[in-house]
Design a protein around this motif. Structure first.
Motif: not given
Length: 138
Positions: A20, A22-23, A26, A68
């Motif tokens: 994934p 994630w950063s 976001l 994600i």
């Protein structure tokens, strides 16, 4: 070779599982929120502004969800790349990559409407380097 034959020949643990991002997800959410607010501010809460803001938020959330929840395994076999799901079924076989290639991101077309985007942080550095070399020189 048919899709079923390719999928049966692949061992699920022999590829590179895309982790994934994630950063990046976001960042996509933050940027689309900013775009939606700017759009709404520019159109001063009209119906067009609401539709544009909703579309920007929805497209950003869809893009973030794809980052994600990666469900791809990448196999480099000789001169071609195979992209499979987590159960080992082959989703695409790429012989000549088409897409965007940079030291940080590789975006490949898996067909007319499907694409695979991989950031450097989603694979180990050696795996991303091998994929980058393959994408640049295939």
């Amino acid at each position: 070779m048919a899709k079923g034959e390719v999928a049966n020949a692949i061992q699920p643990d022999g590829g590179w599982v895309v982790r994934p991002a994630w950063s990046h997800a976001l960042c996509v959410i933050a940027l689309t929120q900013c775009a939606a607010w700017l759009w709404l501010d520019a159109w001063s809460m009209s119906l067009v502004g609401f539709g544009g803001g909703f579309t920007a938020q929805a497209s950003g959330l869809i893009a973030a969800y794809r980052l994600i929840k990666p469900n791809k395994i990448i196999y480099l076999r000789d001169s071609h790349l195979m992209v499979c799901d987590l159960s080992g079924r082959c989703q695409a076989k790429i012989d000549a990559p088409v897409g965007f290639v940079s030291p940080f991101f590789i975006g490949l077309a898996l067909g007319r409407s499907r694409h695979l985007g991989v950031f450097a942080s989603q694979l180990s550095s050696a795996q991303f380097g091998a994929l980058l070399r393959w994408a640049r020189w295939s």
